[in-house]
Scaffold this motif. Structure first.
Motif, PDB file in Angstrom:
ATOM      1  N   THR A   1      42.852  35.363 118.325  1.00 34.31           N
ATOM      2  CA  THR A   1      43.942  34.789 117.545  1.00 34.31           C
ATOM      3  C   THR A   1      44.399  33.554 118.286  1.00 34.31           C
ATOM      4  O   THR A   1      45.105  33.637 119.304  1.00 34.31           O
ATOM      5  CB  THR A   1      45.093  35.798 117.383  1.00 34.31           C
ATOM      6  OG1 THR A   1      44.570  37.014 116.819  1.00 34.31           O
ATOM      7  CG2 THR A   1      46.178  35.238 116.476  1.00 34.31           C
TER       8      THR A   1
ATOM      9  N   ARG B   1      47.230  30.677 110.327  1.00 35.86           N
ATOM     10  CA  ARG B   1      46.747  31.416 111.503  1.00 35.86           C
ATOM     11  C   ARG B   1      45.227  31.336 111.508  1.00 35.86           C
ATOM     12  O   ARG B   1      44.573  31.618 110.492  1.00 35.86           O
ATOM     13  CB  ARG B   1      47.197  32.872 111.464  1.00 35.86           C
ATOM     14  CG  ARG B   1      48.692  33.083 111.400  1.00 35.86           C
ATOM     15  CD  ARG B   1      49.033  34.557 111.510  1.00 35.86           C
ATOM     16  NE  ARG B   1      48.788  35.057 112.860  1.00 35.86           N
ATOM     17  CZ  ARG B   1      48.674  36.360 113.167  1.00 35.86           C
ATOM     18  NH1 ARG B   1      48.747  37.265 112.200  1.00 35.86           N
ATOM     19  NH2 ARG B   1      48.482  36.740 114.402  1.00 35.86           N
TER      20      ARG B   1
ATOM     21  N   PHE C   1      41.617  32.522 113.288  1.00 31.72           N
ATOM     22  CA  PHE C   1      40.960  33.544 114.106  1.00 31.72           C
ATOM     23  C   PHE C   1      39.503  33.120 114.348  1.00 31.72           C
ATOM     24  O   PHE C   1      38.789  32.767 113.400  1.00 31.72           O
ATOM     25  CB  PHE C   1      40.966  34.902 113.398  1.00 31.72           C
ATOM     26  CG  PHE C   1      42.329  35.372 112.982  1.00 31.72           C
ATOM     27  CD1 PHE C   1      43.103  36.147 113.824  1.00 31.72           C
ATOM     28  CD2 PHE C   1      42.857  35.026 111.740  1.00 31.72           C
ATOM     29  CE1 PHE C   1      44.367  36.582 113.437  1.00 31.72           C
ATOM     30  CE2 PHE C   1      44.108  35.448 111.341  1.00 31.72           C
ATOM     31  CZ  PHE C   1      44.868  36.230 112.194  1.00 31.72           C
TER      32      PHE C   1
END
Length: 802
Positions: free
Chosen positions: A547, A505, A507
């Motif tokens: 995100t 992930r 960011f």
């Protein structure tokens, strides 16, 4: 005095002769204010005065001197009625002053006729002082000028002169041939007080960390538009002047406007001779047009200085507001034009030294300003200005004490004690401020969890008057990362390696320390060639977290999920950008760091390995509209080189798996490209449960600094790469807790790398700061693995040092 000024002054003298008749007034008009002139130069003018011990002769039409045998005398002229309101005045006079003689002139004014209360109603006597500008007049006499007007009582309509002569020798006297009083009326210009005028940040000058002061622009306070004079120089000093100002702060605008009329309209100078003026309320006025590089011609103290005038009573200390404005201005000027406030410079043949910030009286013996109260304060002002220069500022967009343990590590490499100002930004709440004191060569560790528990949003700004080095360390449950902050904001940023594949992930963190909102366009460049644009807004003094994988299109699709991508962020105001990646099973891995501010054709990585379970990837981002041709060279410690060539498509990233090229080897990497690109190196280990993501160095350096570090229950590797053709002799200065220090020396062969295992030499050290210096340009990185790698680890590029 140069020929041009002498000619101007003689022309002015002729102008006064033409405009004036004895005892009368004339008006050489300003474009927006009235100027009147009162001249005394005849036998009748001098004889009409009240006094004794003076002698009037008809030489040159009329002269005033001491009577024979007298040592002193005073003459008081009859009151002179102006032809309108006057609120300021200045003098010009022609006189001969033999050695041992003196001439003092004073002026007073009143609003009511002298026939009403002849002894009362007058304002205070105001002493008129000559400028450092001297001009030869007719017959070898000198034309003296007062460069600065004096304020008169409001609505004044009557003027009176007091002339005082004195001599140390009874047979010698000063001769006064002519006095011209120029009086001004600025009451027709609105507004009449500085508080009602708008301010603007100083528009000219280099970019600085120290804040630009705000000032009242010349076009605003003078209500006129003019072109700056073309003569320029690189300023090397600052001269402090003082204009005796006995009025209230509300009248400072009257004096500034009168000063402008006098110096440009009456004296005929090309422009004001002061670059900036500061009044008791702390208002900063733009004086001379063209900024600090505008050359000042009518100034015998030299024209390579920036001239700052304080409007302040001669007997009083500066007000706190005026002092604050002066210190902030000197700090900004000092940084912008490399004028160290406490430093010196040489003049002439190199044997004469002057302070970088000097008083007018220090430079010109005949000058009386600044007056003692301000002159005595000047050493303290220099120190305050030096302490107010911001020589380092670091931004950290990422900040979170909910999910991480976070520290800021500050190191002071200078030879003097430094103060650091740490501001923790809490959007919607009052920022937290901490002041840290760092001795020379000292380090401070600030644990943010102790200051702001449970803060999910906690950007930080660190400022100091010393060139501090600042790093941030963030640790999760299974991994940690760290490295330097951002030392300069920018409008454009790049992230080469972004991923939402598998458990990854990504960011993006956009920190806007500006007071106003910032708009930004984010272009995501997928590895399959697809580009997407996202438009965002970041509120003032706030942070935006994106995100990436959750970005949803209007049709409900999420085109940035399960892909690798690069990013370009373009904002309409400078901001700070960082990138955080969580990866691996249960998001156990952590990668945090700065985005890339500047593209480059060269990228260097000292550290890198494909040994054991380490996975190393180099990601190149080509944000250009043309194909980029790239050469990647991997160098091991034995000087073995392996090179591969690639073509990177426009507006796409390319990922190079180093294990496929140099398996089971520790390597440094050099990237060469025909176009400016961005480059990052990713290291993962512990079964993809830990790792780091680092930007390369765009240039080699002779010195590299690492503020953070420790060997207590950790492996610490310092890796140095020498891609040059000559061996590098490297010295590493180490600082530990308790102010202890050690030094290591080694040689790095040409075209190879060297790894120093500090944990083997200095085990169990809780604090380690390393300064690396080399005889040849090198690149250096640091890797730390808590528990030998069981607690994660990270690699970071050092900070280049001069």
């Amino acid at each position: 005095m140069n020929h041009r000024l002498r000619t101007l002054a003689l022309l002015l003298l002729s102008l006064v002769l033409i405009l004036s008749t004895p005892g009368a007034s004339a008006q050489p008009q300003s474009s927006w204010a009235r100027v009147g002139i009162w001249t005394l130069d005849t036998v009748a003018d001098w004889s009409a005065g009240a006094g004794s011990d003076t002698l009037v002769t008809n030489n040159a039409g009329g002269e005033l001197r001491l009577a024979n045998g007298r040592r002193s005398a005073t003459l008081l002229t009859p009151p002179f009625a102006t032809d309108g309101v006057a609120n300021a005045a200045a003098l010009l006079w022609q006189a001969e002053l033999p050695p041992g003689t003196s001439l003092d002139l004073a002026l007073r004014a009143r609003a009511t006729p002298p026939s009403v209360d002849p002894d009362g109603g007058w304002g205070e006597w105001q002493l008129i002082e000559a400028s450092d500008v001297r001009v030869q007049g007719a017959g070898g006499s000198e034309l003296f000028v007062s460069p600065d007007p004096v304020l008169l009582p409001e609505a004044s309509r009557y003027l009176q002169l007091r002339i005082a002569l004195s001599s140390e020798r009874p047979s010698v006297s000063a001769l006064l041939n002519r006095v011209t009083v120029a009086y001004f009326d600025t009451t027709t210009i609105t507004p009449t007080v500085a508080a009602d005028l708008p301010r603007q940040t100083i528009p000219s000058g280099p970019a600085t960390l120290s804040p630009r002061p705000t000032m009242i622009m010349r076009s605003t306070w003078s209500e006129s538009l003019e072109a700056a004079q073309p003569f320029r120089h690189d300023p090397r000093a600052i001269t402090i002047h003082q204009i005796d100002f006995a009025g209230t702060a509300e009248r400072s605008l009257d004096l500034v406007r009168a000063l402008f009329i006098h110096q440009t309209t009456v004296l005929g100078w090309a422009d004001l001779r002061y670059h900036y003026l500061i009044d008791p309320a702390g208002n900063l006025f733009e004086g001379r047009l063209g900024g600090p590089t505008s050359s000042v011609e009518p100034m015998s103290s030299g024209d390579r200085a920036i001239h700052v005038a304080l409007l302040s009573p001669r007997t009083d200390p500066l007000t706190p507001n005026a002092l604050r404005t002066l210190v902030n201005l000197l700090a900004w000027l000092g940084e912008a034009y490399t004028i160290e406030p406490t430093g010196w410079y040489t003049v002439g043949d190199g044997t004469t030294r002057r302070m970088n910030i000097a008083s007018h009286a220090e430079l010109v013996p005949a000058a009386t300003d600044p007056y003692p109260a301000l002159r005595e304060l000047l050493p303290q002002i220099r120190v305050l200005a030096d302490q107010s220069i911001i020589r380092s500022r670091w931004y950290f967009a990422e900040g979170n004490t909910v999910d991480y343990t976070q520290q800021l590590i500050l190191f002071n490499p200078s030879q003097t004690r430094a103060e650091a100002r740490v501001t923790l930004v809490r959007p919607g709440a009052t920022p937290l401020l901490r002041i840290l004191d760092l001795p020379a060569g000292g380090r401070a560790d600030l644990v943010l969890h102790d200051l702001a528990q449970g803060a999910a949003v906690l950007p930080a700004i660190v400022e100091s008057s010393a060139p501090l080095l600042v790093e941030r360390r963030m640790a999760g449950a299974t991994d940690l990362d760290g490295g330097p902050g951002i030392d300069k904001l920018a409008r454009t940023w790049y992230v080469a390696a972004g991923s939402t594949e598998a458990e990854s992930r990504t960011f993006l963190l956009l920190f806007n320390p500006n007071p106003q909102m910032v708009r930004a366009n984010i272009t995501y460049m997928r590895q399959d060639g697809v580009n997407l644009v996202q438009m965002v807004e970041v509120a003032g003094q706030d942070r935006l977290v994106i995100t990436v994988g959750d970005i949803t299109q209007p049709d409900g699709s999420q085109p940035l999920r399960g892909v690798r991508f690069g990013t370009q962020i373009t904002a309409d105001q400078p901001i700070a950008v960082e990138r955080t990646v969580r990866f691996g099973p249960d998001q156990s891995g952590l990668q945090i760091g700065r985005a890339i501010r500047d593209l480059s054709r060269r990228w260097y990585f000292a550290e890198g390995t494909t040994e054991g379970d380490f996975r190393m990837r180099i990601t190149l981002l080509n944000p250009n509209d043309q194909v980029s041709r790239v050469e990647a060279t991997f160098m091991d410690r034995d000087g073995q080189w392996v090179t591969r060539r690639y073509v990177v498509a426009p507006r796409m990233p390319l990922t190079i798996d180093a294990r496929e090229i140099v398996p089971d080897r520790g390597v440094s990497t050099l990237i060469r490209s025909d176009l400016p690109i961005a480059a990052e190196r990713e290291l993962r280990f512990n079964g993809d449960r830990a790792g780091s993501l680092s930007i390369g160095a765009s240039a080699l350096a002779l010195g590299w600094a690492f503020a953070d570090g420790w060997t207590q229950d950790a492996h610490y590797y310092l890796c140095v790469s020498n891609p040059g053709p000559l061996p590098a002799q490297v010295t590493v200065d180490l600082r530990f807790s308790g102010a202890t220090a050690e030094r290591q020396r080694f040689t790095v062969a040409a075209g190879s790398r060297y790894t120093l295992a500090l944990h083997e030499l200095y085990p169990s050290e809780p604090l380690v700061t390393a300064l690396v210096r080399s005889t040849q340009p090198i690149v250096a990185e640091r890797s730390i693995y808590p528990g030998g790698g069981t607690g994660g680890g990270f690699t970071v590029m050092g900070l280049p040092m001069p």
